[in-house]
Design a protein around this motif. Structure first.
Motif, mmCIF file in Angstrom:
data_model
loop_
_atom_site.group_PDB
_atom_site.id
_atom_site.type_symbol
_atom_site.label_atom_id
_atom_site.label_comp_id
_atom_site.label_asym_id
_atom_site.label_seq_id
_atom_site.Cartn_x
_atom_site.Cartn_y
_atom_site.Cartn_z
ATOM 1 N N GLY A 8 0.822 -1.202 0.000
ATOM 2 C CA GLY A 8 0.000 0.000 0.000
ATOM 3 C C GLY A 8 0.859 1.257 0.000
ATOM 4 O O GLY A 8 2.067 1.195 0.167
ATOM 5 N N GLY A 9 0.208 2.381 -0.188
ATOM 6 C CA GLY A 9 0.934 3.633 -0.180
ATOM 7 C C GLY A 9 0.087 4.754 -0.721
ATOM 8 O O GLY A 9 -1.135 4.629 -0.843
ATOM 9 N N LEU A 10 0.756 5.853 -1.035
ATOM 10 C CA LEU A 10 0.088 7.046 -1.556
ATOM 11 C C LEU A 10 0.357 7.162 -3.048
ATOM 12 O O LEU A 10 1.506 7.051 -3.486
ATOM 13 C CB LEU A 10 0.614 8.282 -0.824
ATOM 14 N N VAL A 11 -0.694 7.389 -3.812
ATOM 15 C CA VAL A 11 -0.556 7.512 -5.258
ATOM 16 C C VAL A 11 -1.546 8.563 -5.748
ATOM 17 O O VAL A 11 -2.592 8.763 -5.135
ATOM 18 C CB VAL A 11 -0.805 6.144 -5.940
ATOM 19 N N GLN A 12 -1.195 9.212 -6.835
ATOM 20 C CA GLN A 12 -2.097 10.203 -7.406
ATOM 21 C C GLN A 12 -3.196 9.531 -8.218
ATOM 22 O O GLN A 12 -3.019 8.414 -8.725
ATOM 23 C CB GLN A 12 -1.320 11.170 -8.297
ATOM 24 N N ALA A 13 -4.296 10.204 -8.342
ATOM 25 C CA ALA A 13 -5.387 9.690 -9.157
ATOM 26 C C ALA A 13 -4.889 9.401 -10.572
ATOM 27 O O ALA A 13 -4.116 10.181 -11.133
ATOM 28 C CB ALA A 13 -6.527 10.698 -9.196
ATOM 29 N N GLY A 14 -5.318 8.263 -11.095
ATOM 30 C CA GLY A 14 -4.864 7.824 -12.409
ATOM 31 C C GLY A 14 -3.647 6.937 -12.362
ATOM 32 O O GLY A 14 -3.278 6.329 -13.371
ATOM 33 N N GLY A 15 -3.026 6.858 -11.213
ATOM 34 C CA GLY A 15 -1.818 6.059 -11.055
ATOM 35 C C GLY A 15 -2.119 4.600 -10.782
ATOM 36 O O GLY A 15 -3.266 4.159 -10.792
ATOM 37 N N SER A 16 -1.043 3.853 -10.547
ATOM 38 C CA SER A 16 -1.153 2.412 -10.327
ATOM 39 C C SER A 16 -0.437 2.019 -9.044
ATOM 40 O O SER A 16 0.499 2.686 -8.601
ATOM 41 C CB SER A 16 -0.534 1.638 -11.497
ATOM 42 N N LEU A 17 -0.882 0.912 -8.497
ATOM 43 C CA LEU A 17 -0.280 0.365 -7.286
ATOM 44 C C LEU A 17 -0.567 -1.127 -7.263
ATOM 45 O O LEU A 17 -1.604 -1.567 -7.774
ATOM 46 C CB LEU A 17 -0.886 1.045 -6.058
ATOM 47 N N ARG A 18 0.344 -1.870 -6.682
ATOM 48 C CA ARG A 18 0.093 -3.295 -6.521
ATOM 49 C C ARG A 18 0.217 -3.659 -5.052
ATOM 50 O O ARG A 18 1.222 -3.334 -4.418
ATOM 51 C CB ARG A 18 1.083 -4.132 -7.342
ATOM 52 N N VAL A 19 -0.788 -4.318 -4.539
ATOM 53 C CA VAL A 19 -0.739 -4.839 -3.186
ATOM 54 C C VAL A 19 -0.635 -6.350 -3.259
ATOM 55 O O VAL A 19 -1.152 -6.973 -4.192
ATOM 56 C CB VAL A 19 -1.952 -4.402 -2.341
ATOM 57 N N SER A 20 0.048 -6.910 -2.281
ATOM 58 C CA SER A 20 0.278 -8.352 -2.269
ATOM 59 C C SER A 20 -0.117 -8.936 -0.931
ATOM 60 O O SER A 20 -0.027 -8.274 0.106
ATOM 61 C CB SER A 20 1.747 -8.665 -2.552
ATOM 62 N N CYS A 21 -0.524 -10.185 -0.968
ATOM 63 C CA CYS A 21 -0.883 -10.932 0.234
ATOM 64 C C CYS A 21 -0.004 -12.166 0.272
ATOM 65 O O CYS A 21 -0.012 -12.968 -0.673
ATOM 66 C CB CYS A 21 -2.348 -11.316 0.174
ATOM 67 N N VAL A 22 0.756 -12.296 1.330
ATOM 68 C CA VAL A 22 1.694 -13.407 1.453
ATOM 69 C C VAL A 22 1.357 -14.201 2.709
ATOM 70 O O VAL A 22 1.060 -13.626 3.761
ATOM 71 C CB VAL A 22 3.151 -12.898 1.544
ATOM 72 N N SER A 23 1.402 -15.501 2.568
ATOM 73 C CA SER A 23 1.139 -16.362 3.714
ATOM 74 C C SER A 23 2.452 -16.894 4.281
ATOM 75 O O SER A 23 3.312 -17.345 3.533
ATOM 76 C CB SER A 23 0.257 -17.532 3.299
ATOM 77 N N SER A 24 2.572 -16.814 5.559
ATOM 78 C CA SER A 24 3.722 -17.428 6.222
ATOM 79 C C SER A 24 3.235 -18.682 6.922
ATOM 80 O O SER A 24 2.125 -18.742 7.451
ATOM 81 C CB SER A 24 4.339 -16.464 7.231
ATOM 82 N N GLY A 25 4.053 -19.696 6.890
ATOM 83 C CA GLY A 25 3.643 -20.931 7.522
ATOM 84 C C GLY A 25 2.811 -21.763 6.572
ATOM 85 O O GLY A 25 3.228 -22.090 5.479
ATOM 86 N N ARG A 26 1.579 -22.032 6.931
ATOM 87 C CA ARG A 26 0.719 -22.903 6.144
ATOM 88 C C ARG A 26 0.389 -22.280 4.792
ATOM 89 O O ARG A 26 0.099 -21.103 4.697
ATOM 90 C CB ARG A 26 -0.562 -23.169 6.920
ATOM 91 N N THR A 27 0.429 -23.099 3.761
ATOM 92 C CA THR A 27 0.139 -22.626 2.412
ATOM 93 C C THR A 27 -1.355 -22.440 2.209
ATOM 94 O O THR A 27 -2.172 -23.103 2.863
ATOM 95 C CB THR A 27 0.664 -23.630 1.374
ATOM 96 N N PHE A 28 -1.718 -21.540 1.306
ATOM 97 C CA PHE A 28 -3.122 -21.413 0.919
ATOM 98 C C PHE A 28 -3.287 -21.693 -0.572
ATOM 99 O O PHE A 28 -4.185 -21.179 -1.217
ATOM 100 C CB PHE A 28 -3.709 -20.041 1.299
ATOM 101 N N SER A 29 -2.388 -22.503 -1.113
ATOM 102 C CA SER A 29 -2.400 -22.761 -2.555
ATOM 103 C C SER A 29 -3.653 -23.501 -3.020
ATOM 104 O O SER A 29 -3.969 -23.483 -4.208
ATOM 105 C CB SER A 29 -1.154 -23.545 -2.965
ATOM 106 N N ASN A 30 -4.379 -24.150 -2.136
ATOM 107 C CA ASN A 30 -5.596 -24.854 -2.521
ATOM 108 C C ASN A 30 -6.866 -24.118 -2.103
ATOM 109 O O ASN A 30 -7.962 -24.683 -2.164
ATOM 110 C CB ASN A 30 -5.608 -26.249 -1.904
ATOM 111 N N ASN A 31 -6.718 -22.860 -1.704
ATOM 112 C CA ASN A 31 -7.835 -22.079 -1.213
ATOM 113 C C ASN A 31 -8.108 -20.871 -2.098
ATOM 114 O O ASN A 31 -7.188 -20.296 -2.684
ATOM 115 C CB ASN A 31 -7.552 -21.575 0.207
ATOM 116 N N ALA A 32 -9.381 -20.496 -2.141
ATOM 117 C CA ALA A 32 -9.720 -19.234 -2.789
ATOM 118 C C ALA A 32 -9.248 -18.080 -1.903
ATOM 119 O O ALA A 32 -9.250 -18.178 -0.669
ATOM 120 C CB ALA A 32 -11.219 -19.141 -3.012
ATOM 121 N N VAL A 33 -8.835 -17.003 -2.551
ATOM 122 C CA VAL A 33 -8.340 -15.829 -1.838
ATOM 123 C C VAL A 33 -9.042 -14.589 -2.379
ATOM 124 O O VAL A 33 -9.295 -14.495 -3.583
ATOM 125 C CB VAL A 33 -6.815 -15.683 -2.005
ATOM 126 N N GLY A 34 -9.326 -13.673 -1.510
ATOM 127 C CA GLY A 34 -10.001 -12.462 -1.946
ATOM 128 C C GLY A 34 -9.358 -11.214 -1.360
ATOM 129 O O GLY A 34 -8.601 -11.273 -0.391
#
Length: 121
Positions: A8-34
């Motif tokens: 996350g962060g600050l961006v101007q309107a019209g700009g782009s940003l990427r947020v990521s979700c990382v799991s530590s420990g148990r994998t969620f590779s077989n689960n839906a994520v939202g």
């Protein structure tokens, strides 16, 4: 499953940003994520979801065509690429993991701590 949302962060309107979700420990590779978001004074709302293998993605109408959810199963990571950002996209963004392989009507079982995205006009 312990989830960490980042990017996350600050961006101007019209700009782009990427947020990521990382799991530590148990994998969620077989689960839906939202991704969900909560703006000040508003309820948490659904943004996007991806099935266990990435084959099915769904989006809220408000972000369709601007946001793209993807996952890197080997890295236990789910990304949300946000383009053409608008001030109304300002919110804390949370990732959530369902127990099922596909998004369900139930709330996700596991939640990350959230990352703030601020879009200035």
């Amino acid at each position: 499953v312990q989830l960490q949302a980042c990017g996350g962060g600050l961006v101007q309107a019209g700009g782009s940003l990427r947020v990521s979700c990382v799991s530590s420990g148990r994998t969620f590779s077989n689960n839906a994520v939202g991704w969900f978001r909560q703006a000040p004074g508003k309820e948490r709302e659904f943004v996007a979801a991806i099935s266990w293998n990435g084959g099915i993605t769904t989006y809220a109408d408000s972000v369709k065509g601007r946001f793209t959810i993807s996952r890197e199963r080997a890295k236990n990571t789910v990304n949300l690429q946000m383009n053409s950002l608008k001030p109304e996209d300002t919110a804390v963004y949370y990732c959530g993991v369902w127990l099922s392989s596909y998004r369900s009507t139930n709330s996700p079982r596991y939640w990350g701590q959230g990352t703030l995205v601020t879009v200035s006009s």
